[in-house]
Design an enzyme around this catalytic site. Structure first.
Site, PDB file in Angstrom:
ATOM      1  N   LYS A 161       0.829  -1.209   0.000  1.00 43.11           N
ATOM      2  CA  LYS A 161       0.000   0.000   0.000  1.00 43.11           C
ATOM      3  C   LYS A 161       0.866   1.263   0.000  1.00 43.11           C
ATOM      4  O   LYS A 161       2.067   1.187   0.300  1.00 43.11           O
ATOM      5  CB  LYS A 161      -0.918  -0.033   1.224  1.00 43.11           C
ATOM      6  CG  LYS A 161      -0.172  -0.174   2.527  1.00 43.11           C
ATOM      7  CD  LYS A 161      -1.063  -0.777   3.620  1.00 43.11           C
ATOM      8  CE  LYS A 161      -0.348  -0.693   4.957  1.00 43.11           C
ATOM      9  NZ  LYS A 161      -1.037  -1.449   6.003  1.00 43.11           N
ATOM     10  N   ARG A 211     -10.306  -0.868  14.658  1.00 44.20           N
ATOM     11  CA  ARG A 211     -10.120  -0.186  13.386  1.00 44.20           C
ATOM     12  C   ARG A 211     -11.022  -0.929  12.406  1.00 44.20           C
ATOM     13  O   ARG A 211     -12.168  -1.220  12.746  1.00 44.20           O
ATOM     14  CB  ARG A 211      -8.625  -0.202  13.009  1.00 44.20           C
ATOM     15  CG  ARG A 211      -8.258   0.874  12.015  1.00 44.20           C
ATOM     16  CD  ARG A 211      -6.762   0.903  11.718  1.00 44.20           C
ATOM     17  NE  ARG A 211      -6.295  -0.295  11.032  1.00 44.20           N
ATOM     18  CZ  ARG A 211      -5.089  -0.411  10.477  1.00 44.20           C
ATOM     19  NH1 ARG A 211      -4.239   0.591  10.520  1.00 44.20           N
ATOM     20  NH2 ARG A 211      -4.729  -1.523   9.872  1.00 44.20           N
ATOM     21  N   TYR A 234      16.059  29.888   8.274  1.00 47.49           N
ATOM     22  CA  TYR A 234      14.886  30.577   8.799  1.00 47.49           C
ATOM     23  C   TYR A 234      14.965  30.710  10.307  1.00 47.49           C
ATOM     24  O   TYR A 234      15.270  29.752  11.016  1.00 47.49           O
ATOM     25  CB  TYR A 234      13.612  29.794   8.441  1.00 47.49           C
ATOM     26  CG  TYR A 234      13.127  30.024   7.026  1.00 47.49           C
ATOM     27  CD1 TYR A 234      12.816  31.306   6.566  1.00 47.49           C
ATOM     28  CD2 TYR A 234      12.955  28.954   6.161  1.00 47.49           C
ATOM     29  CE1 TYR A 234      12.349  31.504   5.269  1.00 47.49           C
ATOM     30  CE2 TYR A 234      12.488  29.141   4.869  1.00 47.49           C
ATOM     31  CZ  TYR A 234      12.188  30.427   4.422  1.00 47.49           C
ATOM     32  OH  TYR A 234      11.729  30.611   3.157  1.00 47.49           O
ATOM     33  N   MET A 294      11.568  24.290   2.819  1.00 47.70           N
ATOM     34  CA  MET A 294      10.694  23.474   1.967  1.00 47.70           C
ATOM     35  C   MET A 294      11.501  22.656   0.955  1.00 47.70           C
ATOM     36  O   MET A 294      11.226  21.476   0.741  1.00 47.70           O
ATOM     37  CB  MET A 294       9.689  24.361   1.237  1.00 47.70           C
ATOM     38  CG  MET A 294       8.659  23.572   0.447  1.00 47.70           C
ATOM     39  SD  MET A 294       7.563  24.626  -0.524  1.00 47.70           S
ATOM     40  CE  MET A 294       6.696  25.525   0.760  1.00 47.70           C
TER      41      MET A 294
HETATM   42  C1  LIG Z   1      -0.233  -2.182   6.724  1.00 52.95           C
HETATM   43  C2  LIG Z   1      -0.764  -3.501   7.111  1.00 52.95           C
HETATM   44  C3  LIG Z   1       0.085  -4.604   7.236  1.00 52.95           C
HETATM   45  C4  LIG Z   1       1.601  -4.467   7.190  1.00 52.95           C
HETATM   46  O1  LIG Z   1       2.021  -3.914   8.433  1.00 52.95           O
HETATM   47  P1  LIG Z   1       3.547  -3.584   8.766  1.00 52.95           P
HETATM   48  O2  LIG Z   1       3.511  -3.112  10.170  1.00 52.95           O
HETATM   49  O3  LIG Z   1       3.972  -2.519   7.815  1.00 52.95           O
HETATM   50  O4  LIG Z   1       4.334  -4.839   8.581  1.00 52.95           O
HETATM   51  C5  LIG Z   1      -0.493  -5.841   7.459  1.00 52.95           C
HETATM   52  N1  LIG Z   1      -1.840  -5.972   7.598  1.00 52.95           N
HETATM   53  C6  LIG Z   1      -2.683  -4.919   7.515  1.00 52.95           C
HETATM   54  C7  LIG Z   1      -4.149  -5.134   7.685  1.00 52.95           C
HETATM   55  C8  LIG Z   1      -2.176  -3.645   7.287  1.00 52.95           C
HETATM   56  O5  LIG Z   1      -3.016  -2.603   7.250  1.00 52.95           O
END
Ligand SMILES: *Cc1c(COP(=O)(O)O)cnc(C)c1O
Length: 349
Positions: free
Chosen positions: A40, A132, A248, A296
């Site tokens: 992702k 979640r 800055y 920046m």
């Molecule tokens: C992002 C994610 C992972 C991977 O987690 P890491 O901590 O980056 O290894 C695995 N399962 C789910 C559901 C995730 O959202």
């Protein structure tokens, strides 16, 4: 037609290190579990297409993206491998999702109902205590699982990077649904979860961070190496006198004469203000501390340790994520995913 403009900021990416990290995580997942890969957020900022290509040729067969946009972009690279869309489905996603070769993670009773009629493969996420995404334990007995083609029954650990009772609590909660929810495979562990031991591995692990060089638990030290190195070009070199003000708001005033270099990276490139007066770049093995506040698009370095540096030379920052996290106060995840689009990403190996 004009030539491509020159890019003074690069990410040098080591495909062998990426594959080696994944292989070590696969070995640590044990002989009974396959090892997948979370890709992702554009492969945690490194470039999902190249990540998929490297890991698929190393034998990775299960990939995890966040949403259908990512699935769309990755589809051409995923021949022969499975891709799960972790964020699940909204009604608006259905036409695309049904036509897609990716499968949704179903995260709620509503999503189970949306998907049931399709007969297509899916994964299931159980919320085992993170609150979640995922189906609540209380809702599991009331769900009709008929007609669903479930591949992976999953849950996600909230605190696998800590030694807390929440880990074993989540494990027990996950195990409590095995007899109720039909499935082919089970999956619980992210990167840190793999290091919790074989009880957490089941049939499939889902590391992300550690593939890219992150170290969420000490047990992974030595098994995981940096994959990415930032390379930025020197745009100007200047000589400073004692008492000169830097950057800055003059957050740094020199206490001695020194040579400084201004380099082509800034907070717009994910090198955030937390590195002000704290970060360190390198020229070969010479340390070049950040002077003053990160701008920046620019950072000022003390190049006293490499005073032969001149305009156009390159300085390096290996993404040793635990160290950078300590320097900046950012999480290892934020450092990677914040890198941004101004880098020329160069893969070798
Ligand atoms: C992002 C994610 C992972 C991977 O987690 P890491 O901590 O980056 O290894 C695995 N399962 C789910 C559901 C995730 O959202």
């Amino acid at each position: 037609m004009a030539d491509e403009p020159h890019t003074p900021l690069r990410l040098s990416l080591d495909g062998s290190a990426l594959v080696e990290n994944w292989r070590n995580l696969a070995a640590l997942s044990g002989p009974h579990a396959a090892c997948g890969a979370a890709i992702k957020a554009d492969g945690y900022g490194l470039g999902a297409c190249e990540v998929v290509t490297h890991l698929a040729s190393a034998g990775c067969k299960d990939f995890f993206a966040a949403n259908w946009q990512e699935a769309h972009e990755l589809a051409p690279y995923l021949v022969g491998a499975s891709l799960t869309v972790l964020n699940g489905i909204l009604p608006e996603d259905m036409p695309f999702a049904i036509a897609s070769t990716a499968k949704p993670m179903l995260n709620s009773p509503e999503q189970v109902e949306l998907w049931r009629g399709t007969g297509l493969p899916c994964d299931i996420m159980i919320d085992s205590g993170m609150n979640r995404l995922g189906i609540n334990l209380d809702d599991v007995p009331g769900i009709n699982w008929d007609g669903l083609n479930i591949d992976v029954l999953s849950s996600h650990l909230a605190s696998a990077d800590e030694d807390v009772v929440q880990n074993s609590d989540q494990l027990a909660a996950f195990e409590s649904v095995f007899d109720v929810v039909p499935h082919k495979r089970k999956s619980l562990a992210n990167s840190a979860g793999i290091a919790l031991g074989s009880d957490y591995a089941f049939d499939l692990t889902r590391p992300g961070l550690a593939i890219y060089g992150g170290i969420p638990r000490q047990q992974l030290t030595g098994l995981i190496n940096p994959v990415a190195t930032i390379e930025a070009q020197v745009l100007q070199v200047r000589s400073l006198n004692a008492g000169d003000k830097i950057g800055y708001n003059a957050t740094r005033i020199t206490d001695r004469p020194l040579r400084a270099a201004v380099i082509a990276i800034g907070y717009a490139d994910g090198y955030l203000r937390g590195y002000s007066n704290a970060g360190i770049f390198y020229s070969n093995s010479s340390a070049l501390p950040v002077l003053g506040r990160v701008s920046m698009d620019l950072v000022i370095l003390d190049i006293s340790g490499a005073s032969d540096l001149s305009e156009g030379d390159w300085v390096q920052l290996p993404l040793d994520l635990p160290t950078l996290s300590r320097q900046s106060g950012l999480s290892q995840y934020e450092i990677l995913t914040g890198l941004g689009q101004r880098y020329q990403r160069n893969w070798r190996n």
